[in-house]
Design a protein around this motif. Sequence first.
Motif, PDB file in Angstrom:
ATOM      1  N   VAL A   1       0.855  -1.188   0.000  1.00 62.57           N
ATOM      2  CA  VAL A   1       0.000   0.000   0.000  1.00 62.57           C
ATOM      3  C   VAL A   1       0.888   1.234   0.000  1.00 62.57           C
ATOM      4  O   VAL A   1       1.780   1.373   0.837  1.00 62.57           O
ATOM      5  CB  VAL A   1      -0.935   0.015   1.229  1.00 62.57           C
TER       6      VAL A   1
ATOM      7  N   LEU B   1      -2.850   8.509   2.168  1.00 63.80           N
ATOM      8  CA  LEU B   1      -2.607   7.634   1.035  1.00 63.80           C
ATOM      9  C   LEU B   1      -1.624   8.317   0.094  1.00 63.80           C
ATOM     10  O   LEU B   1      -1.724   9.518  -0.159  1.00 63.80           O
ATOM     11  CB  LEU B   1      -3.907   7.327   0.295  1.00 63.80           C
TER      12      LEU B   1
ATOM     13  N   HIS C   1      -2.508   9.305  -5.452  1.00 61.51           N
ATOM     14  CA  HIS C   1      -3.775   9.515  -4.757  1.00 61.51           C
ATOM     15  C   HIS C   1      -3.760  10.732  -3.847  1.00 61.51           C
ATOM     16  O   HIS C   1      -4.811  11.280  -3.522  1.00 61.51           O
ATOM     17  CB  HIS C   1      -4.129   8.274  -3.916  1.00 61.51           C
TER      18      HIS C   1
ATOM     19  N   LEU D   1      -7.273  12.496  -3.868  1.00 60.86           N
ATOM     20  CA  LEU D   1      -8.173  12.177  -2.762  1.00 60.86           C
ATOM     21  C   LEU D   1      -7.985  13.095  -1.560  1.00 60.86           C
ATOM     22  O   LEU D   1      -8.911  13.281  -0.779  1.00 60.86           O
ATOM     23  CB  LEU D   1      -7.957  10.718  -2.332  1.00 60.86           C
TER      24      LEU D   1
ATOM     25  N   ASP E   1      -6.646  12.573   1.197  1.00 61.49           N
ATOM     26  CA  ASP E   1      -7.030  11.807   2.381  1.00 61.49           C
ATOM     27  C   ASP E   1      -5.847  11.842   3.342  1.00 61.49           C
ATOM     28  O   ASP E   1      -5.012  10.935   3.359  1.00 61.49           O
ATOM     29  CB  ASP E   1      -7.386  10.376   1.965  1.00 61.49           C
TER      30      ASP E   1
ATOM     31  N   LEU F   1      -8.220   8.179   8.425  1.00 60.59           N
ATOM     32  CA  LEU F   1      -8.154   8.160   6.962  1.00 60.59           C
ATOM     33  C   LEU F   1      -9.322   7.378   6.371  1.00 60.59           C
ATOM     34  O   LEU F   1      -9.666   6.300   6.847  1.00 60.59           O
ATOM     35  CB  LEU F   1      -6.834   7.542   6.501  1.00 60.59           C
ATOM     36  N   ARG F   2      -9.905   7.914   5.323  1.00 66.77           N
ATOM     37  CA  ARG F   2     -10.986   7.197   4.636  1.00 66.77           C
ATOM     38  C   ARG F   2     -10.468   5.899   4.033  1.00 66.77           C
ATOM     39  O   ARG F   2     -11.206   4.934   3.890  1.00 66.77           O
ATOM     40  CB  ARG F   2     -11.585   8.085   3.537  1.00 66.77           C
ATOM     41  N   GLY F   3      -9.184   5.888   3.664  1.00 63.48           N
ATOM     42  CA  GLY F   3      -8.609   4.702   3.042  1.00 63.48           C
ATOM     43  C   GLY F   3      -7.971   3.732   4.017  1.00 63.48           C
ATOM     44  O   GLY F   3      -7.203   2.856   3.606  1.00 63.48           O
ATOM     45  N   TYR F   4      -8.288   3.852   5.302  1.00 68.15           N
ATOM     46  CA  TYR F   4      -7.654   2.994   6.305  1.00 68.15           C
ATOM     47  C   TYR F   4      -7.878   1.512   6.024  1.00 68.15           C
ATOM     48  O   TYR F   4      -7.015   0.673   6.309  1.00 68.15           O
ATOM     49  CB  TYR F   4      -8.165   3.343   7.699  1.00 68.15           C
ATOM     50  N   LYS F   5      -9.022   1.166   5.454  1.00 70.19           N
ATOM     51  CA  LYS F   5      -9.323  -0.248   5.201  1.00 70.19           C
ATOM     52  C   LYS F   5      -8.308  -0.892   4.268  1.00 70.19           C
ATOM     53  O   LYS F   5      -8.132  -2.110   4.285  1.00 70.19           O
ATOM     54  CB  LYS F   5     -10.735  -0.384   4.647  1.00 70.19           C
ATOM     55  N   LEU F   6      -7.646  -0.092   3.435  1.00 68.03           N
ATOM     56  CA  LEU F   6      -6.597  -0.648   2.579  1.00 68.03           C
ATOM     57  C   LEU F   6      -5.452  -1.201   3.418  1.00 68.03           C
ATOM     58  O   LEU F   6      -4.796  -2.166   3.024  1.00 68.03           O
ATOM     59  CB  LEU F   6      -6.071   0.426   1.624  1.00 68.03           C
TER      60      LEU F   6
END
Length: 721
Positions: A601, A621, A625, A629, A631, A651-656
């Motif tokens: 990532v 991220l 990005h 984004l 983010d 972070l909105r992308g934490y699930k990555l």
Amino acid sequence: MGSAAPPEIETDLARLFAPRSVALVGATDHPSNFGGRVFRAMLGFGYPGKIYPVNPRLKEIYGLACYPGVKDLPETPDHVGIIVSTERVFDVLADCAARGVAFATVYTAGFAETATGEGRERQARLVAFARASGMRIMGPNCNGVINFVDGFAMTSTYAIGGARRPAGNVGVVSHSGGLGQITVMWRAQMAGLGISYEASCGNEADLDSLDFARFMLRSDATNIVLMAIESIKDGAKLQAVAREALEREKPLVVLKLGRTEAGSRAAASHTGAIAGEDDIYAAAFKQYGLIRVNTCNELYETAILLRNRRWPTGRRAASVAATGGNIIHLADMGSDQGISWAEYTPETQAVLSGMLPGYGSKVLNPSDLTSLATGEPAMFSRALNQIAGDPNIDAIAPIFAFVSRKQIESGVQFVRECAKPAAMIWVGACTDDSVPTAEELVAAGVPVYRDALPCLRSMRAAMDFGQRVAAYRKGADIPQRPAGIAMQVARDKLGGRTGTPTEREAKLVLAEYGFPVTRERLARSAAEAVTYAREITGSVALKIDSADIPHKTEAGAVRLGLSGDDAVQRGYHEVMATAARYAPKASINGVLVQEMVPQGVEMMLGIIRDPVFGPVVAAGLGGIHIEVLRDVSYRVAPVTSEEARTMLGELRGYKLLDGVRGMPPRDIECLCDLIVRLSWFAHDFRSEIAEVDINPLIVLESGAGARVVDALIQKSRFPPP
């Protein structure tokens, strides 16, 4: 921490808020004149000390002897209010200094808020006067103070007209007089809250909003401080005051005005202050344990609960109501606020099921207790007490609609005696008596809300503040320097380089702080590039190495995934030629031959230097990005490991990072450690570094660490002497 802030001078403001004697220069008997309104307000507020009106054109005002000037007063007052033309302000201040006056409030405008060179110069002169004389000055362009505890008011606001309202335990600080004294203070009083002190500090040339907030925090009469501010001058001072709030367990609730670009412009024109980036303000508030709200209503709504200084030990709440619709609505709003509706224990389930035989074996939380709430008050109280005693529940907020006075009194008793933080949500009215109102109950110290949302927002604020207090008590909010940092070696490597370091040089510096960097060599010929690529084994990346070309991808001077001698040789020549076309005058060191990092990532870690808070660390991220984004999460350096983890969770992308679509989780522990290390780098080199950009940082699978693929360090153009 902020570079623009002067050294702090801390002064006890007790005699500013409660002077033994006071003088008002510019007092008049004209009821609509500003000086007349301030003087009448002071008289009408019941001030018990000596009042000396000063006006050379009058002999007396409302029966009080009037004096030509400060030098003519029979004694030296503790506090002098100044309402004169801009041109006369400094003459009056000089007279005050000659008499040894400790505090002065300058109501007069015409300073930095004018956004003119003359106004800014005038304010700078005022600052210099305060420093040279030792006098502490409130304002200019302000509306003074109100002290409900001791009965002193020196302000023009109509919000204190009539009989003086009882003192309470809520302090208010605002840059604006109208907003602070009416939209916050007066409306808070209309909601049933009592105010201890109010300060409308204007341009804060000398004394600032944090000085007034600190005075209120230290007063036994104040349990919570509400702040409506446009900017902060000194980030380090904010941190110190915030830590004092945690120590005393007295929350600071902040409405930061000027959040948007348009709002920021308005703020600058209003006080002459330059608002910082709102994202950084938000991060600092969260990091220091301040409670941020978005409206004036939220300021005093939060105080209704938090002034009692009772903190839930977790984020698990419960509620009960007489209608299912209210329960569903409440459940949604609570979840939106980050409140958890925990399941009741089997013991609580058994008790509630026994009371509600038609509901089956499981009662949900929030709970619809229709029959008990409407027809059996005693059993309803028993249900509330059972839920409040449930170890799965940290706080409780029952909903009342149209109920009898007896039921309201029972609810009040429950809230007051509950072992856990509790509040009433009263959406209806009393069916058999017009006397009890929500405002009267609030005035009696009971947290009562007319709507669920402000109650839930306040409950979440109490949960967050309680968590920060617990961390403070344990010392868990103090950043710890990681092992394996060679600060002096890093300083030598950075200091030995003039101008902007190249990517390779930046990585060598960061490696001394424990950053895992890519294997790489600098090639000055195609033959060297081939040799180094063989040593690295596997495919390689080729990048131009030049301090004059910091953004290599935009220049087209990067080649990725090359393998084999011919591909590497050809890539070398392409990179050199592209760089020459992009920046013909650039100084080229050669081509960096770098290992290709396994797939992971892409993250970005960075440092920026904020004018208020100093060095700030950023995480988001990475790759392409970051600009699309945006983010990104921020914190003021240095940070704790827990704070680093919280940053990632924002972070909105934490699930990555957590693993999605069958992808394994990433090495979050390593990433948190690197955020902490970068924050210490930011702290240690705060004078030398303007910006750092580590992008991308490839985060590998859990346990495999990470790799710095690219890094940029921008040195400060103006290092300290």
